[in-house]
Design a protein around this motif. Structure first.
Motif, PDB file in Angstrom:
ATOM      1  N   THR A   1      -5.908   6.866  -3.547  1.00  0.00           N
ATOM      2  CA  THR A   1      -5.839   5.584  -4.149  1.00  0.00           C
ATOM      3  C   THR A   1      -5.737   5.747  -5.631  1.00  0.00           C
TER       4      THR A   1
ATOM      5  N   ASP B   1      -5.215   0.975   7.447  1.00  0.00           N
ATOM      6  CA  ASP B   1      -4.638  -0.441   6.841  1.00  0.00           C
ATOM      7  C   ASP B   1      -4.063  -1.435   7.412  1.00  0.00           C
TER       8      ASP B   1
ATOM      9  N   ILE C   1       0.968  -1.305  -0.024  1.00  0.00           N
ATOM     10  CA  ILE C   1      -0.128   0.099  -0.036  1.00  0.00           C
ATOM     11  C   ILE C   1       0.751   1.236  -0.002  1.00  0.00           C
TER      12      ILE C   1
ATOM     13  N   HIS D   1      -3.511   7.443  -7.389  1.00  0.00           N
ATOM     14  CA  HIS D   1      -2.102   7.709  -7.508  1.00  0.00           C
ATOM     15  C   HIS D   1      -1.742   8.730  -8.587  1.00  0.00           C
TER      16      HIS D   1
ATOM     17  N   TYR E   1       1.150   5.376  -0.276  1.00  0.00           N
ATOM     18  CA  TYR E   1       0.394   6.737  -0.433  1.00  0.00           C
ATOM     19  C   TYR E   1       1.606   7.726  -0.788  1.00  0.00           C
TER      20      TYR E   1
ATOM     21  N   ARG F   1      -2.600   6.858   8.516  1.00  0.00           N
ATOM     22  CA  ARG F   1      -3.913   5.818   7.906  1.00  0.00           C
ATOM     23  C   ARG F   1      -3.115   4.353   7.508  1.00  0.00           C
TER      24      ARG F   1
ATOM     25  N   GLU G   1      -4.599  11.821  -9.315  1.00  0.00           N
ATOM     26  CA  GLU G   1      -5.047  12.241  -8.309  1.00  0.00           C
ATOM     27  C   GLU G   1      -5.056  13.932  -8.559  1.00  0.00           C
TER      28      GLU G   1
ATOM     29  N   ASN H   1      -0.483  10.244   6.329  1.00  0.00           N
ATOM     30  CA  ASN H   1      -0.492   8.679   5.531  1.00  0.00           C
ATOM     31  C   ASN H   1      -0.072   7.868   6.344  1.00  0.00           C
TER      32      ASN H   1
END
Lengths: 384, 311, 291
Positions: free
Chosen positions: B274, A96, A74, B276, A76, A91, B279, A88
């Motif tokens: 999400t 997550d 994952i 990426h 960000y 998060r 965005e 981030n």
């Protein structure tokens, strides 16, 4: 607010659904989280790092994953902003529930994440340079790249060999350059080097001839050292040649990517810098333990993305490999066990060099891991 | 008007009270808290931009000054957080007062330029004077505490910020309904006209400039304690633009609009994360599209639509 | 001593010329629409990045430059047609936010199309520095200065000698009166965006060999261009040029003689100072409010 409410509800449902699926599956994936500076001023760090992580996680999953479990990555983007990195990481930790975090492309974003991971007790492998990340040692925090202090030491050692004692320092006034500047001032006396001119520039400055003119006119300057990354050092190098400054120019490991040579063009001829073995893979002697690792990494990255990997891509590769090896050895993704195993990493040969960590050294690289390279005819040439 | 105001406040209070039901973890609280911070700044900024019609592209500077005042006073000089917050607010208020007179003589885009310049100068100073500000890597700040009780968990912060937001909205509504507010509206309509009928426009503009700066400063202080890290980017041009965008997006001259704008533009990037690489494309398109099709902003347009549909 | 001063001056003028071109773009759009186009910097970026991309695929430089300029003009026209025109009656601040949205959008598209790397162009006529009384300048700087001058002269001719140019000027003085005289104000608006985009693209292309470019390069140049335009007096073309040069030289002198860390701040302090005493910039029209 209403939008938030709806979004929150959607997220909640999604999470519940995710949990249900998780229970149904035999083995949950191992979750690796990352906050990287994929856009913004440090995107040349974060972008290759993200590409590297994605590419190897895919490859490993195709081979069946680790411990029989798939890996879920994952990522960000924090755009290089520390406050965005904070959110981030929150998060990643809370939403997550990742098992380990790789990343923090810059020192500032890494340091923003440190208090959070320490509190949450999640292992964290940073891809950023400054020495403050691992000094003093923080229980859950590790890093893969060489420190800025090491870069300064390597450069000063080379200067000393050439009999240089008086230099001009020009550094970027943002995170990496500023930290490098401070470390340079600290270690310079150890090598008998005196900094007679000390100038700065902003990362997006289109011209630094004014600063370089001052350095040029400082009495007795025998070499110039530039600490920065991105387009700044390329501007410095071009202006340096324009002004006809003839003393040697040194750059930091922040420019160890082909794009620097492309940007600076012919001006880059003769520039020296410390870099990891990765950039001179084919010139390493055959008996160098790093040779095999960096050659295959180079080949795989180029095959997938069509360009040579920078050393920054290598930092991400090393971070991922160290994390996965530790999980493998720990036999589970238990955070405390994984942390202990990362700390026990010993003799791992990566793109940055040989890594042997200890409870007092959460980076595990020595000065030997650095090579001095010079740019000749648009390519890196190993000189020590 | 009076009745409307309390209905609005009640709705806002209910939304704040019920929102946590949709939260499943601290990350959701985190986003809500950040949205709340932005909302308070925007409620203050809206007085200036929406009611007085004076644009500012430098409010992030005041936000950051409040934050650094708190960070520096508490960590380097051991000043209690509340006192540091108040000192920051007084300092920023004073600075805004001094700057206001020469700056607010400027109009439209010249005012935008001047405020932008002030914001950038503040961020350069914060970036350069690293001996006290920590430079580009930022300044770590301890948790906020009053009388020995520290605010640490996201949940407590949420209720504190929610309460403050209600208070800020109540305050703003009171200002708008007072003679000050009427003078401001006159000013927005026609400054010369307002002067002719005897409104001391400069005095009111200065007042509202100072009020909005203090709002930003107080939130900055709280933000520093909440996030625990301050960097000069929070004083930057982009942050100032973001704040104005929130006000305009939600609806200028609408206090609740400012709240809605802040909530949406704070949480939207989280949903878009999400996507990426796409965005920025989507964020830009949403911002453009909303302003093109709802030039008055989201909330006023919605309200009008609902009214029309109700008839 | 003198060589040092001359070096700072030459550096400042080169950078100032770029700011001037960006500032001119702001002024032209402002004149015909009273919109401050915060996407002006993105025109600069689009021009530069599309040239780099075309050259990368093997297109000869002059052809690449032409295509890039036309492409950027199309972007400018599209921006006017689809974003500004539909919202023409909106508040000034609303229009600002629209152009900011457009700039974010264009950056996003550029990043998807061309990636996040920095790029450079080969200098048009080599890299051998030219020595002027002890100071040095790269040949590309002369290109920047020359092209800027040609553009300014061409613009002057356009606004004073051509019908379209006169129509644009007339619209900027009084929109309603211009409309009554039969000037198609809508077309003037389109023209102004096309022209500004062209200026941006030209500036972006000539300067790329010196400063490099990336999908984010427009932010800084746009900001400096806005500064130049305001300093000179919004809507005044010559003012924007002077404003750009002042900002450029102030930065270079500031970095050279005062402090490189504070050079940007120095430029902004000068601007604040000027605005305090001349609220409409150096050459701006004194604004009069209608009651």
């Amino acid at each position: 607010m209403k939008m938030m409410l709806k979004g929150g509800a959607v997220a909640g449902v999604a999470l519940a659904a995710g949990l249900a699926v998780g229970v149904a599956q035999a083995a949950d994936p191992i979750k690796i989280g990352a906050t990287l500076s994929v856009t913004g001023g440090a995107s040349f760090l974060g972008d290759p790092e993200k590409k590297t992580l994605e590419m190897y996680v895919d490859a490993i999953n195709k081979d069946g994953g680790v411990l029989g479990r798939k890996i879920e990555l994952i990522v960000y983007d924090d755009a290089g902003a520390p406050d965005k990195a904070t959110s981030n990481v929150k998060r990643l930790l809370q939403n997550d529930s990742v098992d380990i975090i790789v990343g923090g492309s810059t020192t500032a974003t890494t340091m923003a994440a440190v208090p959070l991971v320490e509190k949450a007790e999640v292992p964290f492998i940073s891809l950023a340079g400054a020495v403050v990340i691992i000094e003093p040692v923080k229980k859950w925090v590790f890093k893969t790249p060489h420190t800025d202090r090491m870069a300064a030491e390597k450069v000063f050692a080379d200067m000393k060999k050439r009999g240089i004692t008086k230099i001009g320092l020009i550094s970027e006034d943002a995170g990496f350059g500023k930290s490098g500047h401070d470390e340079s001032l600290k270690v310079a006396p150890n090598y008998g080097i005196q900094i007679v001119a000390d100038e700065t520039y902003s990362p997006k400055d289109p011209d630094v001839t004014a600063q370089l003119t001052k350095i040029k006119n400082a009495p007795g300057v025998q070499a110039v050292f530039n600490f920065g990354f991105g387009q700044g050092p390329a501007v410095v190098t071009k202006n340096y040649r324009q002004l006809g400054i003839t003393v040697p120019l040194y750059q930091s490991h922040g420019v160890a990517s082909k794009s620097f040579i492309q940007l600076a063009g012919e001006s880059a001829e003769g520039v020296r810098l410390p870099a990891a073995g990765l950039v001179v893979a084919d010139q390493l002697p055959a008996n160098d333990p790093q040779k095999a690792v960096v050659t295959s990494f180079n080949k795989e990255y180029k095959a997938k993305w069509g360009s040579d990997p920078s050393t920054f891509a290598g930092h991400a590769y090393d971070g991922l490999q160290i994390a996965l090896a530790a999980i493998q050895r720990a036999g589970s993704s238990d955070k405390a066990k994984v942390r202990d195993e990362i700390e026990k990493t010993s003799g791992y040969v990566g793109t940055g060099g040989m890594v042997s960590m200890s409870p007092t050294d959460h980076m595990g690289l020595s000065l030997q891991a650095f090579h001095m390279v010079e740019i000749r005819k648009g390519d890196w040439v190993l000189i020590d | 008007m009076q009745r409307n105001r309390y209905i609005g406040l009640a709705v806002l209070a209910i939304v704040i009270a019920l929102l946590p039901l949709a939260f499943s973890n601290n990350y959701h609280y985190d986003i809500a808290i950040l949205a709340g911070f932005n909302a308070i700044v925007c409620v203050g900024l809206n007085l200036l931009v929406g009611y007085a019609g004076q644009i500012s592209l430098g409010h992030a500077g005041f936000f950051a000054l409040g934050a650094y005042a708190s960070g520096i006073l508490t960590t380097r000089y051991g000043v209690p957080p509340l006192l540091a917050l108040l000192s920051g607010a007084v300092f920023v208020g004073f600075l805004a007062f001094v700057l206001a007179r020469p700056i607010l003589r400027l109009k439209g885009h010249y005012l935008a330029m001047a405020t932008l310049g002030i914001g950038i100068i503040i961020s350069i100073v914060l970036n350069t004077e690293s001996w006290i500000t920590g430079g580009p890597d930022g300044l770590m700040t301890d948790a906020f505490s009053v009388a020995g009780v520290a605010l640490t968990t996201e949940k407590t912060w949420y209720w504190v910020v929610g309460g403050l937001l209600l208070f800020a909205v109540w305050l703003a509504l009171n200002i708008i309904d007072s003679p000050i507010g009427r003078a401001l509206r006159a000013l927005h309509g026609s400054e010369v006209g307002a002067q002719v009928v005897g409104v001391d426009t400069t005095q009111y503009k200065v007042l509202v400039f100072v009020i909005s700066a203090v709002f930003a400063s107080v939130v900055g202080s709280l933000f520093a304690h909440y996030v625990g890290l301050m960097t000069p980017t929070s004083a930057g041009f982009m942050k100032s633009v973001e704040l104005v965008a929130m006000v305009v997006f939600g609806g200028m001259a609408s206090t609740y609009g400012a709240v809605v704008g802040a909530a949406i533009l704070t949480s939207l990037p989280q949903f878009l994360a999400t996507l990426h690489d796409y965005e920025a494309v989507v964020l830009g398109a949403v911002l453009m599209g909303t302003m093109i099709f709802m030039p008055r902003g989201l909330l006023p347009t919605m309200v009008r639509l609902i009214r029309r549909w109700g008839q | 001593m003198f060589a040092e001063f001359l070096q700072f001056l030459l550096s400042g003028i080169t950078i100032g010329a770029i700011y001037a071109l960006a500032g001119l773009g702001f002024s032209i759009i402002y004149n015909s629409s009273h919109v401050i186009n915060f996407a002006q910097g993105e025109f600069i970026m689009v021009g530069a990045m599309s040239t780099v991309a075309l050259v990368g695929t093997g297109v000869p430089l002059p052809v690449a430059i032409l295509i890039a300029i036309v492409a950027t003009m199309l972007v400018g026209l599209a921006l006017e047609k689809f974003a500004i025109e539909p919202a023409r009656n909106a508040d000034v601040v609303t229009l600002i936010i629209i152009t900011i949205g457009a700039s974010i959008f264009l950056r996003g598209v550029a990043q998807v199309l061309w990636g996040k790397d920095f790029h450079s162009l080969r200098a048009f006529t080599g890299d051998t520095p030219i020595n002027i009384m002890g100071a040095t300048i790269v040949p590309q700087s002369l290109w920047v200065l020359g092209v800027t001058m040609v553009v300014i002269i061409a613009l002057g001719w356009f606004f004073s000698r051509t019908l379209a140019g006169k129509a644009m000027l007339a619209t900027s003085y009084n929109r309603l009166a211009a409309q009554l005289c039969g000037i198609a104000v809508k077309r003037v608006l389109m023209l102004s965006f096309g022209l500004s985009a062209m200026l941006g693209a030209i500036g972006g292309i000539v300067v790329t060999p010196i400063t490099f470019t990336s999908y984010e390069a427009g932010i800084m140049l746009g900001l400096k261009g806005f500064t130049a335009a305001v300093l000179g007096g919004l809507g005044n073309g010559a003012g924007a040029v002077v404003g750009g040069l002042i900002v450029g030289v102030a930065e270079a002198m500031g970095a050279g003689y005062i402090s490189s860390a504070y050079k940007d701040a120095i430029a902004f302090v000068i601007i604040l100072f000027v605005l305090f005493f001349m609220p409409s910039g150096l050459f701006g029209k004194r604004a009069t409010d209608r009651v």
